[in-house]
Design a protein around this motif. Structure first.
Motif, PDB file in Angstrom:
ATOM      1  N   PRO A 128      16.603  -8.456  -4.696  1.00 61.00           N
ATOM      2  CA  PRO A 128      15.525  -8.823  -3.787  1.00 61.00           C
ATOM      3  C   PRO A 128      14.895  -7.655  -3.022  1.00 61.00           C
ATOM      4  N   HIS A 129      15.097  -6.428  -3.450  1.00 57.90           N
ATOM      5  CA  HIS A 129      14.422  -5.287  -2.805  1.00 57.90           C
ATOM      6  C   HIS A 129      12.909  -5.514  -2.905  1.00 57.90           C
ATOM      7  N   THR A 130      12.180  -5.082  -1.888  1.00 57.88           N
ATOM      8  CA  THR A 130      10.741  -5.377  -1.822  1.00 57.88           C
ATOM      9  C   THR A 130       9.832  -4.354  -2.509  1.00 57.88           C
ATOM     10  N   ALA A 131      10.352  -3.215  -2.958  1.00 55.60           N
ATOM     11  CA  ALA A 131       9.493  -2.114  -3.439  1.00 55.60           C
ATOM     12  C   ALA A 131       8.506  -2.531  -4.523  1.00 55.60           C
ATOM     13  N   SER A 132       8.951  -3.249  -5.539  1.00 58.89           N
ATOM     14  CA  SER A 132       8.053  -3.644  -6.633  1.00 58.89           C
ATOM     15  C   SER A 132       7.003  -4.643  -6.142  1.00 58.89           C
ATOM     16  N   TYR A 133       7.391  -5.539  -5.262  1.00 58.35           N
ATOM     17  CA  TYR A 133       6.457  -6.514  -4.703  1.00 58.35           C
ATOM     18  C   TYR A 133       5.427  -5.803  -3.830  1.00 58.35           C
ATOM     19  N   GLU A 134       5.897  -4.830  -3.030  1.00 58.85           N
ATOM     20  CA  GLU A 134       4.974  -4.051  -2.198  1.00 58.85           C
ATOM     21  C   GLU A 134       3.926  -3.354  -3.062  1.00 58.85           C
ATOM     22  N   ASP A 148      11.865 -18.768 -10.024  1.00 56.09           N
ATOM     23  CA  ASP A 148      12.789 -19.885 -10.193  1.00 56.09           C
ATOM     24  C   ASP A 148      14.089 -19.683  -9.426  1.00 56.09           C
ATOM     25  N   ARG A 149      14.248 -18.516  -8.784  1.00 57.44           N
ATOM     26  CA  ARG A 149      15.475 -18.237  -8.049  1.00 57.44           C
ATOM     27  C   ARG A 149      15.138 -17.735  -6.646  1.00 57.44           C
ATOM     28  N   GLU A 150      16.065 -17.891  -5.743  1.00 53.58           N
ATOM     29  CA  GLU A 150      15.843 -17.434  -4.380  1.00 53.58           C
ATOM     30  C   GLU A 150      15.525 -15.945  -4.337  1.00 53.58           C
ATOM     31  N   ILE A 151      16.177 -15.130  -5.202  1.00 55.40           N
ATOM     32  CA  ILE A 151      15.898 -13.684  -5.169  1.00 55.40           C
ATOM     33  C   ILE A 151      14.474 -13.359  -5.602  1.00 55.40           C
ATOM     34  N   ILE A 153      11.841 -15.049  -4.474  1.00 53.56           N
ATOM     35  CA  ILE A 153      10.919 -15.290  -3.351  1.00 53.56           C
ATOM     36  C   ILE A 153      11.255 -14.471  -2.111  1.00 53.56           C
ATOM     37  N   LEU A 154      12.480 -13.989  -1.998  1.00 46.41           N
ATOM     38  CA  LEU A 154      12.869 -13.249  -0.792  1.00 46.41           C
ATOM     39  C   LEU A 154      11.985 -12.026  -0.522  1.00 46.41           C
ATOM     40  N   PRO A 155      11.686 -11.190  -1.544  1.00 45.12           N
ATOM     41  CA  PRO A 155      10.807 -10.034  -1.267  1.00 45.12           C
ATOM     42  C   PRO A 155       9.416 -10.460  -0.801  1.00 45.12           C
ATOM     43  N   ALA A 156       8.896 -11.525  -1.385  1.00 45.54           N
ATOM     44  CA  ALA A 156       7.568 -12.015  -1.002  1.00 45.54           C
ATOM     45  C   ALA A 156       7.580 -12.511   0.447  1.00 45.54           C
ATOM     46  N   LYS A 157       8.617 -13.242   0.812  1.00 48.05           N
ATOM     47  CA  LYS A 157       8.728 -13.733   2.184  1.00 48.05           C
ATOM     48  C   LYS A 157       8.766 -12.568   3.163  1.00 48.05           C
ATOM     49  N   ASP A 158       9.507 -11.510   2.818  1.00 43.75           N
ATOM     50  CA  ASP A 158       9.594 -10.327   3.683  1.00 43.75           C
ATOM     51  C   ASP A 158       8.234  -9.671   3.880  1.00 43.75           C
ATOM     52  N   LEU A 159       7.345  -9.815   2.889  1.00 45.02           N
ATOM     53  CA  LEU A 159       6.016  -9.205   2.953  1.00 45.02           C
ATOM     54  C   LEU A 159       4.933 -10.161   3.470  1.00 45.02           C
ATOM     55  N   GLY A 160       5.341 -11.385   3.825  1.00 44.43           N
ATOM     56  CA  GLY A 160       4.376 -12.355   4.343  1.00 44.43           C
ATOM     57  C   GLY A 160       3.534 -13.038   3.273  1.00 44.43           C
ATOM     58  N   ILE A 161       4.014 -13.022   2.022  1.00 42.59           N
ATOM     59  CA  ILE A 161       3.312 -13.674   0.907  1.00 42.59           C
ATOM     60  C   ILE A 161       3.851 -15.099   0.768  1.00 42.59           C
ATOM     61  N   ARG A 162       2.952 -16.056   0.548  1.00 44.22           N
ATOM     62  CA  ARG A 162       3.391 -17.433   0.314  1.00 44.22           C
ATOM     63  C   ARG A 162       4.257 -17.490  -0.945  1.00 44.22           C
ATOM     64  N   THR A 163       5.201 -18.439  -0.963  1.00 41.93           N
ATOM     65  CA  THR A 163       6.160 -18.514  -2.071  1.00 41.93           C
ATOM     66  C   THR A 163       6.244 -19.910  -2.653  1.00 41.93           C
ATOM     67  N   CYS A 164       6.606 -19.951  -3.936  1.00 41.30           N
ATOM     68  CA  CYS A 164       6.786 -21.214  -4.642  1.00 41.30           C
ATOM     69  C   CYS A 164       8.026 -21.092  -5.522  1.00 41.30           C
ATOM     70  N   LEU A 165       8.949 -22.021  -5.359  1.00 44.37           N
ATOM     71  CA  LEU A 165      10.108 -22.078  -6.249  1.00 44.37           C
ATOM     72  C   LEU A 165       9.840 -23.095  -7.348  1.00 44.37           C
ATOM     73  N   PHE A 166      10.119 -22.690  -8.569  1.00 39.93           N
ATOM     74  CA  PHE A 166       9.920 -23.537  -9.742  1.00 39.93           C
ATOM     75  C   PHE A 166      11.279 -24.058 -10.202  1.00 39.93           C
ATOM     76  N   GLN A 167      11.392 -25.381 -10.291  1.00 39.35           N
ATOM     77  CA  GLN A 167      12.609 -26.064 -10.734  1.00 39.35           C
ATOM     78  C   GLN A 167      13.836 -25.610  -9.945  1.00 39.35           C
TER      79      GLN A 167
END
Length: 188
Positions: A128-134, A148-151, A153-167
């Motif tokens: 869940p490191h944020t570097a690639s998402y940043e 599809d996994r918590e890991i 969405i965690l980087p996106a949440k840290d960056l203030g991006i809306r998140t969606c979990l699939f299944q």
């Protein structure tokens, strides 16, 4: 305007059944259920390796077999193309190797939907490191991250991006989807 950051395995493509079969074959233990393997893999490969106490030889065998899967062995989730068409930009962040992702997307005629990608062999720290998402967010102004996994969405949440979990109904996402046909109901 909607720019989506996608996870690959288990989000765009239904890869976990193939990975589950590979784990089962390498472990050779019929007492372990496919469901148990599947749900450990849904946390992460590393979690599954640890949970089942796999040795280095088994881990190498699993990784090798997973890389040998052919594009026709992996199928996109139903309705995912409909969502891809709605986005202004689609980008991917995956731990899978770039060449593997590109060959799978091309085989399924989905390669034209993606503007950019950070792949497992690009040198970024793992989720869940944020570097690639940043990197992707700065370049493409991502509005939504789907995984599809918590890991995922965690980087996106840290960056203030809306998140969606699939299944996956793990608490913490902004939206939840069981099927892509319901995408328009949650995103307005």
């Amino acid at each position: 305007m909607l720019n989506i950051l996608w996870d690959f395995d288990g989000t765009l493509f239904d890869t976990y059944p193939a990975y589950t079969a590979i784990f089962r074959e390498v472990m050779g233990d019929e007492k372990i259920s496919e469901d148990e393997i599947f749900w450990q893999l849904k946390v992460s490969f590393s979690d599954a390796f640890e949970h089942f106490s796999l040795n280095d030889e088994q881990i190498k065998a699993i990784r090798k077999m997973a890389r040998q899967l052919q594009p026709e062995d992996l199928t996109p989730f139903p309705g995912v193309e409909h969502v891809l068409k709605q986005a202004d930009k689609n980008v991917i962040m995956t731990h899978k190797e770039r060449d593997d992702v590109l060959s799978i997307l091309k085989f399924h005629n989905l390669d034209g939907y993606f503007t950019d990608m950070v792949a497992g062999d690009d040198g970024y720290p793992r989720k869940p490191h944020t570097a690639s998402y940043e990197f992707l967010h700065e370049k493409h102004k991502v509005d939504l991250a789907i995984g599809d996994r918590e890991i995922d969405i965690l980087p996106a949440k840290d960056l203030g991006i809306r998140t969606c979990l699939f299944q996956n109904n793990t608490p913490g996402a902004d939206y939840y989807l069981s099927h892509y046909r319901d995408f328009n109901k949650i995103i307005k």
